[in-house]
Design a protein around this motif. Structure first.
Motif, PDB file in Angstrom:
ATOM      1  N   CYS A 165       0.792  -1.233   0.000  1.00  0.00           N
ATOM      2  CA  CYS A 165       0.000   0.000   0.000  1.00  0.00           C
ATOM      3  C   CYS A 165       0.825   1.285   0.000  1.00  0.00           C
ATOM      4  O   CYS A 165       0.330   2.347  -0.369  1.00  0.00           O
ATOM      5  CB  CYS A 165      -0.974   0.011   1.182  1.00  0.00           C
ATOM      6  SG  CYS A 165      -0.180   0.131   2.803  1.00  0.00           S
ATOM      7  N   LYS A 190      -4.283   0.998  -2.809  1.00  0.00           N
ATOM      8  CA  LYS A 190      -4.796   1.542  -1.547  1.00  0.00           C
ATOM      9  C   LYS A 190      -6.123   0.901  -1.136  1.00  0.00           C
ATOM     10  O   LYS A 190      -6.456   0.857   0.043  1.00  0.00           O
ATOM     11  CB  LYS A 190      -5.021   3.055  -1.671  1.00  0.00           C
ATOM     12  CG  LYS A 190      -3.779   3.874  -1.963  1.00  0.00           C
ATOM     13  CD  LYS A 190      -2.865   3.913  -0.762  1.00  0.00           C
ATOM     14  CE  LYS A 190      -1.702   4.873  -0.988  1.00  0.00           C
ATOM     15  NZ  LYS A 190      -0.728   4.827   0.128  1.00  0.00           N
ATOM     16  N   TYR A 205      -4.367   1.709   3.901  1.00  0.00           N
ATOM     17  CA  TYR A 205      -5.141   0.979   2.892  1.00  0.00           C
ATOM     18  C   TYR A 205      -6.541   0.708   3.443  1.00  0.00           C
ATOM     19  O   TYR A 205      -6.798   0.890   4.642  1.00  0.00           O
ATOM     20  CB  TYR A 205      -4.456  -0.333   2.526  1.00  0.00           C
ATOM     21  CG  TYR A 205      -4.488  -1.377   3.616  1.00  0.00           C
ATOM     22  CD1 TYR A 205      -5.314  -2.495   3.514  1.00  0.00           C
ATOM     23  CD2 TYR A 205      -3.689  -1.265   4.764  1.00  0.00           C
ATOM     24  CE1 TYR A 205      -5.348  -3.460   4.524  1.00  0.00           C
ATOM     25  CE2 TYR A 205      -3.716  -2.228   5.765  1.00  0.00           C
ATOM     26  CZ  TYR A 205      -4.542  -3.316   5.643  1.00  0.00           C
ATOM     27  OH  TYR A 205      -4.579  -4.262   6.623  1.00  0.00           O
TER      28      TYR A 205
END
Length: 420
Positions: free
Chosen positions: A178, A183, A240
């Motif tokens: 991430c 994400k 994330y």
């Protein structure tokens, strides 16, 4: 007087353990040869009965039938075919009775969900009207877990296990990348009106910050503004965001986010494409890089990671169906009853079909967190026992060994063909 034969059919979307119920029915019937003759199966569900396309399960070895315990999908073929009301199409019901008479069938075991329970009830009622004795027993099955009067449904525990594990594993993947890559990850799971499957993904979250960070339930109206704010806040806090979305997520007015306008054979709206739809929203408004996946058939056919509890219950309900029929029961469904206390216990109960047919069981509101995006401790206590135990199939050459039956056809006795 010759022994009555039995008819068994599978209906609707199959599961990792529907064949375990078939195994329970057939093995139990074989153990009562003094009372039940042969077990015939419908090729492709109830359509097989209408077409007089029957399979003679007595031609299968004991080992092959027992192998159904660890084989996913529908061994005899399933179908999405809902019989209309007696008033709309009496000919279909009369055809079924005609076929049952021709093959001396006195026991009807229908393995399916809510629509199948309705069909089973209607056939039971018509057999009485036409003066043909037929004991109709519904064997519950649905990954959606939405049948009433049973604590849970065979098929659900294994899907719950698969989805929780998939969420946990995918989240580890996303978390590791991430900083410079993805994400947001979205997993779309089945569940038209009830969010049981999506809710089970919540088992993957064992500590604060664990995925799933957002669960979308059909029972909670989708609020675009709140959803976007939650995604953004989660990414800023944890780096994330993992979302598990039920395909039945809907707006306040009841419109599905992913409704295509197409109906299936049961008259239900065809759903699909929710994950990419949500991903597009997030990309357009927040600019995050994303990945998405649709569990689809993988979640319901994953026998390699089935729940032992699920397998045991599926077999027990098939066995109970035969025992209820032999005890003279009619128009009932064997069901799972959860015992009281902290230690998980279950037993087999009995539910009348007129209280089961066409009734959907939704997630209780107290199973969903106040903000509508997660599960509560009562939900966790409900889900956790259902995914317990690993019922691994045998492996050969690195792949699971699954049974493929011969499915010998029964000779037709009726001259008239029936078009379905």
């Amino acid at each position: 007087m010759p022994r009555k034969n039995a008819f068994y059919a599978q209906s609707g979307g199959v599961t990792a353990v529907i064949n375990a119920s078939a195994c329970g029915v057939i093995e139990t019937a074989r153990a009562h040869r003094a009372d039940i003759g042969k077990v015939y199966a419908g090729r492709n569900g109830i359509i097989g009965a209408l077409r007089e396309d029957l399979i003679d399960t007595s031609k299968e070895s004991a080992a092959a039938i027992h192998g159904l315990l660890s084989t996913p999908s529908g061994a005899f073929g399933s179908c999405r075919y809902k019989l209309k009301s007696l008033e709309e199409n009496r000919a279909e019901y009369e055809r079924l009775i005609e076929v049952f008479k021709a093959h001396n069938i006195g026991y009807f075991f229908y393995n399916g969900g809510g629509d199948s329970a309705d069909t089973c009830l209607k056939i039971s009622q018509l057999s009485e009207t036409l003066g043909y004795p037929l004991q109709a027993i519904h064997v519950p099955k649905t990954i959606d877990n939405d049948l009433p009067l049973t604590d849970n449904c065979p098929g659900f525990g294994s899907v719950a296990k698969y989805v929780a594990i998939s969420t946990k594993e995918a989240a580890l993947d996303v978390a590791s990348m991430c900083e410079t890559s993805t994400k947001v990850f979205i997993l779309e799971v089945m569940g038209r009106h009830a969010g049981w499957i999506a809710g089970a993904a919540g088992l993957a979250a064992e500590e604060e910050g664990d995925a799933p960070h957002i669960i979308l339930f059909p029972e909670i109206a989708f609020n675009h503004k709140k959803f976007m704010a939650r995604v953004q806040r989660t990414v800023k806090r944890f780096g994330y965001c993992v979302i598990v979305a039920s395909e039945g997520a809907q707006y306040k007015d009841g419109t599905f986010l992913s409704e295509s306008g197409v109906k299936d054979a049961f008259g239900h709206s065809q759903l699909g494409g929710l994950a990419p739809l949500l991903a597009g929203m997030i990309k357009d408004e927040l600019g995050y890089k994303y990945h998405w996946a649709v569990a689809d058939y993988l979640q319901r056919s994953a026998r390699h990671i089935a729940s032992q509890t699920d397998v045991d219950q599926a077999y027990a309900l098939g066995k109970a169906a035969v025992e209820y029929a032999l005890a003279g029961e009619n128009a009932v469904m064997p069901c799972i009853e959860r015992g009281k206390g902290k230690r998980y216990r279950w037993s087999i109960g009995k539910a009348p079909l007129d209280k089961v047919a066409n009734v959907e069981k939704m997630m209780p509101r107290n199973y969903i967190t106040r903000d509508g995006f997660g599960i509560t401790e009562p939900a966790r206590a409900y889900f956790a026992p259902l995914i317990m135990g690993e019922a691994y199939p045998d492996y050969r050459g690195g792949l699971p060994v699954y049974v493929k039956l011969k499915n010998h056809s029964v000779e037709r006795k009726l001259k008239r063909r029936f078009k379905v």
